[in-house]
Structure formats: structure tokens, C-alpha cells
Design a protein around this motif. Structure first.
Motif, short mmCIF file in Angstrom:
data_model
loop_
_atom_site.label_atom_id
_atom_site.label_comp_id
_atom_site.label_asym_id
_atom_site.label_seq_id
_atom_site.Cartn_x
_atom_site.Cartn_y
_atom_site.Cartn_z
N TRP A 119 0.83 -1.22 0.00
CA TRP A 119 0.00 0.00 0.00
C TRP A 119 0.87 1.26 0.00
O TRP A 119 0.48 2.27 -0.60
CB TRP A 119 -0.96 -0.01 1.19
CG TRP A 119 -0.34 0.26 2.53
CD1 TRP A 119 0.15 -0.65 3.41
CD2 TRP A 119 -0.18 1.55 3.14
NE1 TRP A 119 0.62 -0.03 4.53
CE2 TRP A 119 0.42 1.32 4.41
CE3 TRP A 119 -0.47 2.86 2.77
CZ2 TRP A 119 0.75 2.35 5.28
CZ3 TRP A 119 -0.17 3.89 3.64
CH2 TRP A 119 0.43 3.64 4.88
N LYS B 20 -10.13 10.91 -2.50
CA LYS B 20 -10.81 9.78 -3.13
C LYS B 20 -9.81 8.76 -3.65
O LYS B 20 -9.98 7.55 -3.47
CB LYS B 20 -11.69 10.30 -4.26
CG LYS B 20 -12.51 9.21 -4.94
CD LYS B 20 -13.41 9.80 -6.01
CE LYS B 20 -14.23 8.69 -6.68
NZ LYS B 20 -15.13 9.26 -7.75
N ALA C 95 -8.16 7.02 -0.63
CA ALA C 95 -9.10 6.11 0.02
C ALA C 95 -9.29 4.84 -0.78
O ALA C 95 -9.48 3.74 -0.23
CB ALA C 95 -10.44 6.82 0.22
N LYS C 96 -9.23 4.94 -2.11
CA LYS C 96 -9.37 3.75 -2.95
C LYS C 96 -8.23 2.78 -2.72
O LYS C 96 -8.43 1.56 -2.67
CB LYS C 96 -9.42 4.19 -4.41
CG LYS C 96 -9.71 3.06 -5.39
CD LYS C 96 -9.82 3.59 -6.81
CE LYS C 96 -10.10 2.44 -7.78
NZ LYS C 96 -10.23 2.96 -9.19
N THR D 36 -8.65 1.13 0.77
CA THR D 36 -9.71 0.13 0.77
C THR D 36 -9.26 -1.14 0.07
O THR D 36 -9.52 -2.26 0.55
CB THR D 36 -10.96 0.70 0.08
OG1 THR D 36 -11.38 1.89 0.76
CG2 THR D 36 -12.09 -0.33 0.10
N ALA D 37 -8.57 -0.99 -1.05
CA ALA D 37 -8.11 -2.16 -1.80
C ALA D 37 -7.09 -2.97 -1.00
O ALA D 37 -7.08 -4.21 -1.08
CB ALA D 37 -7.51 -1.72 -3.13
N ARG E 289 -6.90 -2.95 2.33
CA ARG E 289 -7.47 -3.23 3.65
C ARG E 289 -6.66 -2.58 4.78
O ARG E 289 -6.32 -3.22 5.79
CB ARG E 289 -7.58 -4.73 3.89
CG ARG E 289 -8.47 -5.44 2.88
CD ARG E 289 -8.59 -6.91 3.18
NE ARG E 289 -9.46 -7.57 2.22
CZ ARG E 289 -9.76 -8.88 2.24
NH1 ARG E 289 -9.22 -9.65 3.18
NH2 ARG E 289 -10.55 -9.41 1.34
N ARG F 120 -6.78 0.09 7.67
CA ARG F 120 -7.78 0.78 8.48
C ARG F 120 -7.18 1.67 9.56
O ARG F 120 -7.89 2.51 10.13
CB ARG F 120 -8.71 -0.24 9.15
CG ARG F 120 -9.52 -1.08 8.14
CD ARG F 120 -10.46 -2.01 8.85
NE ARG F 120 -11.28 -2.76 7.92
CZ ARG F 120 -10.94 -3.91 7.35
NH1 ARG F 120 -9.75 -4.44 7.65
NH2 ARG F 120 -11.75 -4.52 6.52
N THR G 102 -6.30 6.95 7.66
CA THR G 102 -7.31 7.42 6.72
C THR G 102 -6.65 8.23 5.62
O THR G 102 -5.47 8.60 5.70
CB THR G 102 -8.35 8.29 7.45
OG1 THR G 102 -7.69 9.47 7.97
CG2 THR G 102 -8.98 7.52 8.61
#
Length: 422
Positions: free
Chosen positions: A176, A196, A199-200, A203-204, A206, A208, A211
Motif C-alpha cells: 500500500w 478519493k 481512500a481507494k 480500501t483495496a 485493507r 484501516r 485514513t
């Protein structure tokens, strides 16, 4: 050996030609064999032809693995290995002047095996699963070292022009982090980056604990002033290294899956650690070792692959020697000195270090032992070796009784080897 050998053979192996010295009832006979299928087949046939049965032949060689060893063991020949440093000492018995050549080494191996067999280690055929597990375990260690080197290169390049990116994560080789750096390779692109897009990525992957706002706050701090061309050179370097890091990350995940598969496929292995161990002896060693605090996938695979014979024999003294926990005493006259053992398996030594390190964090007895050793003035490394020494003793006891580790057992705290001065 069940059959007392009548023929002793020394093999000085090489990449192209192997020197073989056969010592039988007559004078030593020496021959050379090429390293190919025909050469190895002829070598084994020639060696066996000098004895009535293959079991009467004993072969000495330095390396404990390889096609030469496998070809001999496949025909039932007893093979013994020896440390090259010990062979060097045996060589001095024949030539105080220090002469050395391949033919002489083969002769020294054969003669030493005949007179000092107790200095050699007899080799035994390994289960194919253990052979495969050993290779995957070693690949895991090599790739992790490569990953550290690549990650350090990325850190060094970021330090040149983009130091705020180093605060993203302690592990700059995580997938990541590489994705975020691909979106914002420079401070200028980071200022145009949107929540955006970040965040993509999170999320991909994982993620958490952070942010998109947190990441943008880190990356959009004022940038350093650097010379022209520095950003272009550094970003090109990072992009090249990042591709290699992504490949290494994928390979490490594949290795982890294969290690888990092989451990689960050990003969008679149970897949549920909570299942009662029952009466089976050697078939559940992995479950017992896995129950110890500090034993994860890497430590477990290293122990099973690199110390298979010592675990199979429940030999605590051999195990602590292989892992480097047994000290070395040097005494001469009134002088006595106890030193750390260097002649050991570096992979096992590293595995024991991490096993003891994690155990001091999760096992109260190991934590208390570490604190006691530190209070006596021992260094951090020496204290961890003492903790690891105790864990090896407990592991051998648990393997003998085929019971899992239980830290609250009343006798567990009393299973402690004597503390050595080193």
C-alpha cells in the motif's frame, strides 16, 4: 551402524570432478569421477564392488547434501559428513607443512573416518516433505534479506527529496505504501492528490489504521529545496526498485502458503491445534512446537527443516549446539574463558533468537528469566540465549511426552537448564 564397515572411502567433491580414495584391506586406491550421471553411477558401482554388501561401506564427505550424497545413500551406503574446519585439523596430521590438494583431502577423509568415526556425523535419508520444506524455508530467509535491502534503497532515495513520505509507515516496502508513492511520487504531485484516490488504495489494501486525510496531512507538508534533476533521478530509482519489491512481496506470500501446506501435510499431522495429541509420537511435533509462545511460521519451519534429526532424536544437547545456545569453554593452566558459540547453524541461531525474544513478551516464566539474567549483568543477547536454552529444554521434554506447552503447568517453571557463564 548395524554393520561394521570394512571399506572406508573419502570423497573430495567438486563442481566438475570428484576425487575418491578407497581404503580397504590393501593400500589406498584413488580415482577421479566426473560430475554427471555416468560418472556418479560409475563411482557408486566402483565403491560398492569392493565390499560384499553396500552396508559394509562407510563414506566420508564434507558436504551433507547434494547429488553425490544422495546417490550413495540411495544404494544403502553409510555416509558421514564433517565440518571443513575439523578436516583441516585432520589434514595437519598427515602434513605438518600445510600441503593441500584434492587427492590428499580424499585420503585424509578416508583415514580419519577409519580412526575417528566419532568426530563424523552420519547422514540419514530425509522425508521428501522435509527436503522441500527446507528449501522453501531458506528461500523465505533469502527473500526477506533481499526485501530489506530494497526497502533501505527506497528509504535512502526518499530521504534525499521527500522525507515526509518516510512517516507513512515503518515498512516502506509494504504494497500500500508503494501504491501511495506511485500516486504521489513527488511533493508537487502530493499537493494535487485527492482523498478519493488515496481512500481507494487504502480500501483495496485493507488498511484501516490510517485514513486518506491522515496520509494527505503527512505528504502535503512543505517540501525540501533540492537541486535540479534530483527529483527526476530519485523517482526513477524508486520506480525501478518498487517493481522488484512488488515481485518479492508476491513471492513471499507464495512461500508462506507453501510452508503452511507442507507443515500441514507432515505425516500424521493434525490440522486442529486443539485436538488431543493422543499416543502418536513423532507425527505431531509441529503441533507441539507451535504451541510454544514465540513460535510462528518462520521459526517453526526453520526448526523442522534445519534441526530435523535433533528433534527426531529429542537430543537437547545437539539442539542447543546447533542453535548456538551452548557456550564454548577454553581452559589453559590457570586461565579459563567461556565464549559464545560461533560454530553453529546461523539459520537456527536466528530462529532461536526471535523465538526467545517473542517469548519474553508473552510468557511470564521466560520474561522473569530474562530479567534475572539481565540483573546478573548479562547483555541482551546473552540473556535471550539463556531464555532460548530453557525453551529448547522444555521443547525436548514436551516432544518426549507428546504434550503441548502449557505455561500454567506447575512443573513448567522448574524446567530450567543450568545457567552457563557465557
Amino acid at each position: 551402524m548395524e554393520q561394521e564397515p570394512t571399506v572406508f572411502v573419502g570423497i573430495d567433491w567438486a563442481s566438475e570432478e570428484h576425487q575418491v580414495c578407497l581404503i580397504g584391506p590393501n593400500a589406498p586406491v584413488q580415482r577421479a569421477f566426473a560430475h554427471d550421471a555416468a560418472g556418479l553411477g560409475a563411482m557408486v558401482a566402483w565403491i560398492i564392488s569392493h565390499a560384499q554388501r553396500p552396508e559394509e561401506v562407510a563414506v566420508a564427505i564434507e558436504t551433507p547434501t547434494g547429488p553425490v550424497v544422495e546417490a550413495l545413500m540411495d544404494r544403502g551406503v553409510a555416509v558421514f559428513s564433517i565440518n571443513p574446519k575439523q578436516l583441516d585439523r585432520f589434514r595437519d596430521r598427515l602434513s605438518p607443512a600445510g600441503a593441500k590438494d584434492d587427492r590428499r583431502d580424499a585420503l585424509v577423509l578416508g583415514l580419519s573416518l577409519r580412526t575417528d568415526r566419532h568426530c563424523f556425523r552420519q547422514l540419514h535419508p530425509l522425508d521428501p516433505i522435509i527436503v522441500e520444506l527446507r528449501e522453501w524455508s531458506r528461500m523465505d530467509g533469502e527473500l526477506k534479506d533481499e526485501r530489506i535491502r530494497l526497502t533501505n534503497r527506497i528509504r535512502q532515495q526518499l530521504w534525499r527529496y521527500y522525507p515526509q513520505a518516510l512517516d507513512l509507515n515503518d515498512d516502506m516496502g509494504a504494497d500500500w505504501v508503494l501504491d501511495v508513492l506511485a500516486l504521489a511520487p513527488t511533493p508537487a504531485t502530493a499537493r494535487r492528490l485527492t482523498e478519493k484516490k488515496v481512500a481507494k488504495v487504502l480500501t483495496a489494501r485493507r488498511i484501516r489504521r490510517l485514513t486518506a486525510v491522515d496520509i494527505l496531512r503527512l505528504l502535503q507538508v512543505p517540501a525540501l529545496t533540492v537541486a535540479g534533476g534530483t527529483e527526476l533521478a530519485a523517482t526513477a530509482h524508486i520506480a525501478a526498485v518498487a517493481e522488484r519489491l512488488r515481485l518479492v512481496n508476491r513471492q513471499l506470500k507464495e512461500i508462506e502458503r507453501n510452508i503452511d501446506r507442507l507443515i500441514a501435510s507432515l505425516p500424521g499431522e493434525v490440522t486442529d491445534p486443539g485436538e488431543p495429541l493422543g499416543q502418536s509420537s513423532e507425527q505431531r511435533d509441529a503441533v507441539i512446537l507451535r504451541s510454544f509462545p514465540g513460535v510462528g511460521r518462520t521459526v517453526l519451519a526453520t526448526l523442522l527443516a534445519e534441526a530435523h534429526q535433533a528433534l527426531h532424536n529429542r537430543d537437547y544437547h545437539a539442539l542447543r549446539t546447533l542453535c548456538g545456545a551452548a557456550p564454548v569453554t577454553k581452559r589453559s593452566g590457570k586461565s579459563i574463558r567461556v565464549e559464545r558459540r560461533q560454530a553453529c547453524s546461523h539459520r537456527l541461531r536466528e530462529a532461536l533468537y526471535h523465538w526467545a525474544r517473542v517469548a519474553t513478551q508473552h510468557d511470564p516464566v521466560s520474561k522473569a528469566r530474562y530479567a534475572a539474567l539481565r540483573a546478573r549483568g548479562h547483555t541482551h543477547g546473552r540473556a535471550l540465549r539463556g531464555v532460548g536454552d530453557r525453551l529448547l529444554a522444555v521443547a525436548c521434554a514436551m516432544l518426549k511426552t507428546q504434550t503441548a506447552f502449557e505455561p500454567r503447568h506447575p512443573k513448567m517453571a522448574g524446567t530450567r537448564p543450568q545457567i552457563s557463564p557465557c
